[in-house]
Scaffold this motif. Structure first.
Motif, short mmCIF file in Angstrom:
data_model
loop_
_atom_site.label_atom_id
_atom_site.label_comp_id
_atom_site.label_asym_id
_atom_site.label_seq_id
_atom_site.Cartn_x
_atom_site.Cartn_y
_atom_site.Cartn_z
N LEU B 167 0.92 -1.12 -0.06
CA LEU B 167 -0.03 -0.02 -0.13
C LEU B 167 0.92 1.26 -0.05
N ALA B 168 1.86 1.41 0.99
CA ALA B 168 2.57 2.44 1.04
C ALA B 168 3.69 2.61 -0.59
N SER B 169 3.76 1.42 -1.07
CA SER B 169 4.64 1.64 -2.42
C SER B 169 3.66 2.30 -3.21
N GLU B 170 2.34 1.94 -3.31
CA GLU B 170 1.50 2.52 -4.24
C GLU B 170 1.23 3.90 -4.17
N ILE B 171 0.90 4.12 -2.68
CA ILE B 171 0.65 5.54 -2.38
C ILE B 171 1.84 6.32 -2.85
N ASN B 172 3.13 5.90 -2.75
CA ASN B 172 4.14 6.66 -2.95
C ASN B 172 4.45 6.95 -4.44
N LYS B 173 3.83 5.92 -5.37
CA LYS B 173 3.88 6.38 -6.71
C LYS B 173 2.93 7.51 -7.00
N ILE B 174 1.61 7.31 -6.39
CA ILE B 174 0.59 8.24 -6.65
C ILE B 174 1.00 9.70 -6.37
N THR B 175 1.52 9.56 -4.92
CA THR B 175 1.91 11.08 -4.55
C THR B 175 3.29 11.44 -4.56
N GLU B 176 4.12 10.75 -5.55
CA GLU B 176 5.38 11.05 -5.49
C GLU B 176 6.32 11.46 -4.39
N GLY B 177 5.92 10.46 -3.36
CA GLY B 177 6.81 10.57 -2.11
C GLY B 177 6.02 11.47 -1.11
N GLY B 178 4.98 12.38 -1.30
CA GLY B 178 4.56 13.14 -0.52
C GLY B 178 3.33 12.73 0.30
N PHE B 179 3.76 11.79 1.18
CA PHE B 179 2.36 11.19 2.13
C PHE B 179 3.43 10.86 3.31
N GLU B 180 2.29 10.47 4.20
CA GLU B 180 2.86 10.18 5.49
C GLU B 180 2.02 8.99 5.92
N LEU B 181 2.54 7.82 6.47
CA LEU B 181 1.58 6.88 6.76
C LEU B 181 1.95 6.38 8.15
N ARG B 182 1.11 6.36 9.39
CA ARG B 182 1.37 5.86 10.48
C ARG B 182 0.42 4.68 10.78
N THR B 183 0.90 3.67 11.56
CA THR B 183 -0.03 2.67 12.11
C THR B 183 -0.18 2.59 13.64
N VAL B 184 -1.10 2.07 13.77
CA VAL B 184 -1.52 2.22 15.51
C VAL B 184 -2.04 0.94 16.00
N ASP B 185 -1.99 0.19 17.01
CA ASP B 185 -2.72 -1.26 17.41
C ASP B 185 -4.07 -0.68 17.80
N ILE B 186 -5.21 -1.43 17.27
CA ILE B 186 -6.50 -0.80 17.58
C ILE B 186 -6.89 -1.99 18.61
N ASP B 187 -6.83 -3.25 18.16
CA ASP B 187 -7.18 -4.19 19.09
C ASP B 187 -6.35 -5.66 18.82
N GLU B 188 -6.69 -6.71 19.24
CA GLU B 188 -5.85 -8.10 19.02
C GLU B 188 -5.98 -8.37 17.63
N ALA B 189 -7.23 -8.21 16.78
CA ALA B 189 -7.39 -8.61 15.39
C ALA B 189 -7.08 -7.48 14.60
N ALA B 190 -6.92 -6.45 14.66
CA ALA B 190 -6.83 -5.18 13.60
C ALA B 190 -5.76 -4.23 13.99
N ILE B 191 -5.18 -3.67 12.94
CA ILE B 191 -4.38 -2.49 12.98
C ILE B 191 -4.91 -1.28 12.44
N GLY B 192 -4.78 -0.20 13.17
CA GLY B 192 -5.43 1.13 12.43
C GLY B 192 -4.43 1.77 11.58
N VAL B 193 -4.63 2.22 10.26
CA VAL B 193 -3.56 3.00 9.66
C VAL B 193 -4.13 4.33 9.20
N VAL B 194 -3.38 5.63 9.35
CA VAL B 194 -3.82 6.81 9.05
C VAL B 194 -2.67 7.33 7.93
#
Lengths: 69, 629
Positions: B167-194
């Protein structure tokens, strides 16, 4: 030795009909469950149908008893 | 017993048909049958009785009633049934007014339901999103100063975390590197991504996310325009408010249910009655000036029926009472009516089609033999007492439900038999009574005298099967079916002579009985074959199997007593009296539950398969009088 053979004969006389009864009941039971899903009012009939093959094992019981006694 | 029925014809002027239907409905004794114009010919010429078409205004009224019924059924589905309710009596004249009066209840109920569903949905959404927002908050706050940036929140299953790199690689292509991606633990089953990215790439990024089947977080509409912090604050406030609001809706719903439930039930019954009355018109026939309704009623109710019509119509409507010919027997509805003690056992006939009119109602025989078989199988005074208490409790619990109440009554009656045989066998919770020295076997020690028990049950079986054959023969004689009756008697003779030979061989009877027994058997079989054909000998083989089948009474009974004795033995092994009582009690409880199931099924089976097959003639029409709901 003779006692052991008599006991084995009695065991076979009841075991084989018991397996036959179980097999028949499994077939009737699964068909009955299918019928009940369609027509719940058949519950009484299905219970009776499931109980019918038990005669086989009862005959086995009588024969086993006669062998032992 | 099967009640004697009479065929009736009600004839009157067409103008009084509606009133006649209402009177029939009130008397509640006539099983209406569709008029048969083909049976009414005028000296072989034209048919003068025709089917009566239902008038158009009646059909419109029926449609209107069906719509009202649908509306009330939908309304009652939205209500909570009050703990104590009674259907109010709603007459046909009051029906419209009562339905109209329910409009305000309907409005309140729909409003309360809609509000409650909305509030519950909001509460569920808050619970879901609150956790996500709390997880995202620290990440978003670090990105907060980036104006002209769009922020997307995603959840990804933890086991699919590998997709993040792609996903990061694809967004990088679209935005030409102009993006910020952070992850956070939501619970045992899911990861949150902003993901924060320049607004001008928004369309492409959304397209990418939707194409990857990734769950993007979308806040409910009410929170969509708010910042995350404000959304969180509002969620907290609403979360505190919502339970109170939901309770308010519940209270409003309960009040509406208390007010309207009984009325709706009463109105539904009145609607069904009115629809039935319109439907009954379809059964009527007509001549030029009169209507004709045909049906069946119990002979003992004819006088009441005639009296009711005489009082209502003063002689303008005639009730004819016609005797039944043998040709009508297949059409006559069967009304089974037994005394109070026997009536609960009618429940066993529910699994079979009704008996034919003129045949034998087996209920009285079931009422006699079912408790006996159950009693011999359970045969324990303690178990009988416990089952009696359970039966009486269930009878009270299901006082208003006919079938469960009948089953509970059968259980209670049969438990008395179980206690009686328990006393005869000296059993009280197995051998506990004997261990305590308060009981001893009066008749037989069941657990030890297996051979005697087997002989007793086979004797019972022979008697029961022969009784079935005798009942069948008597019924054939009653209807002058002499050949069938003689076949039954040959069958009976064959069974008796066969048993005589067997008993002679086993030295139960004197040796001298073998030869005459064998001769009688041969003669009986010849007679049976002559009267019934090849089926005769097959029936004889079946009868032997039927009699042997009664050994199940001994087998189930022995299993029951052995398990009870095992319970006492295992309980006695414990050093602690309390633990011993608990262990033995648990095994006895299991055995009692089994005793309430297996003996019932086995006893039912003996009635249905072994006994009924000798005389029961199924295929009757059930008596269903035209009566109010």
């Amino acid at each position: 030795m003779e006692k052991a053979i008599i006991a084995l004969a009695a065991a076979i006389a009841i075991a084989i009909p018991a397996i036959a009864t179980a097999w028949a009941q499994s077939k009737i039971g699964s068909a009955g469950a299918g019928a009940l899903a369609e027509k719940p009012e058949l519950s009484g009939t299905v219970i009776i149908l499931v109980a019918i093959p038990e005669t086989i094992v009862l005959l086995g019981l009588v024969v086993a008893y006669l062998i032992i006694s | 017993m099967i009640r004697e029925m009479r065929r009736i014809q009600i004839i009157g002027p067409k103008g009084q048909l509606d009133e006649c239907i209402k009177t029939l409905h009130a008397t509640s004794v006539v099983h209406i049958e569709a008029a048969r114009p083909d049976a009414w010919t005028d000296a072989g010429a034209d048919v003068f009785l025709k089917r009566l078409p239902i008038e158009k205004d009646k059909l419109i009224e029926k449609e209107s009633l069906e719509r009202a019924k649908e509306r009330l059924r939908n309304l009652i589905f939205l209500l909570n049934a009050p703990e104590h309710w009674k259907a109010e009596r709603v007459t046909a004249a009051e029906l419209r007014g009562r339905i109209d009066a329910l409009a305000s209840v309907e409005e309140r109920v729909k409003e309360a339901r809609a509000s409650m569903e909305g509030l519950l949905e909001e509460l569920s959404a808050i619970n879901k999103y609150e956790k996500l927002i709390l997880g995202f908050a620290p990440v978003v706050s670090t990105l907060g100063g980036l104006k002209n940036f769009e922020i997307a929140g995603l959840t990804i299953e933890r086991q699919r975390a590998g997709v993040l790199e792609l996903l990061a690689s694809e967004i990088n292509k679209i935005t030409e590197g102009g993006f910020e991606l952070r992850t956070v633990d939501i619970d045992e089953a899911a990861i949150g991504v902003v993901i924060a990215y320049p607004k001008r790439f928004d369309a492409k990024i959304r397209c990418l996310l939707s194409g990857k089947s990734i769950n993007e977080i979308r806040l409910p509409d009410a929170y969509a325009e708010l910042t995350l912090l404000n959304a969180l604050k509002l969620m907290r406030v609403r979360k505190a408010e919502l339970p109170g609001l939901i309770d308010g809706c519940e209270t409003a719903l309960e009040a509406a249910s208390n007010e309207g439930y009984g009325v709706i039930k009463g109105a539904l019954a009145a609607i069904d009655d009115a629809i039935d009355e319109i439907g009954a018109l379809d059964y009527a026939g007509q001549t030029r000036f009169t209507f004709v309704i045909e049906g069946w009623a119990p002979a003992t109710d004819i006088a009441v029926l005639k009296d009711g019509f005489r009082r209502t119509f003063g002689g303008t409507v005639l009730v004819r009472d016609i005797s039944i010919g043998k040709a009508d027997f297949n059409r006559v509805p069967v009304c089974i009516d037994n005394p109070g003690y026997i009536r609960p056992f009618e429940v066993f006939l529910g699994a079979l089609p009704p008996p034919k009119y003129g045949s034998v109602d087996p209920t009285p025989y079931v009422a006699l033999f079912f408790p006996i078989f159950f009693g011999i199988m359970v045969g324990d005074a303690g178990y009988g007492a416990v089952i009696l208490l359970i039966g009486l409790y269930l009878r009270r619990r299901f006082a208003h439900k006919e079938k469960p109440r009948a089953i509970a009554s059968v259980l209670a009656i049969s438990s008395v038999s179980a206690a009686f045989f328990g006393v005869l066998f000296g059993e009280f919770f197995g051998d506990l009574g004997m261990r305590l020295g308060v009981m001893r076997p009066i008749l037989i020690h069941r657990a030890e005298a297996l051979k005697t028990m087997m002989a007793i049950t086979l004797g019972i079986g022979a008697g029961h099967v022969m009784l079935g054959v005798i009942i069948g023969a008597a019924n054939h004689f009653r209807h002058h079916k002499i050949a069938h009756a003689c076949a039954k008697l040959s069958y009976l003779s064959a069974i008796v002579s066969f048993l005589t030979v067997v008993c002679g061989i086993m030295k139960v009877l004197p040796r001298g009985t073998i030869a005459p027994g064998a001769a009688a058997f041969v003669v009986s079989m010849i007679a049976l074959t002559a009267l019934e054909g090849a089926l005769g000998p097959i029936e004889m083989v079946k009868a032997v199997g039927n009699i042997l089948s009664y050994v199940r009474i001994m087998a189930v009974g022995t299993a029951s007593v052995v398990m009870a004795n095992v319970a006492n033995k295992i309980g006695g092994l414990s050093d602690s009296i309390i633990i011993g009582i608990i262990v033995a009690g648990a095994i006895h409880a299991l055995n009692i539950i089994l005793s309430m199931v297996s003996p019932v099924i086995q006893s039912m089976r003996l009635q249905y398969v072994e006994f009924f097959s000798k005389f029961f003639e199924a295929g009757g029409v059930k008596y269903e009088p035209f009566k109010k709901r």
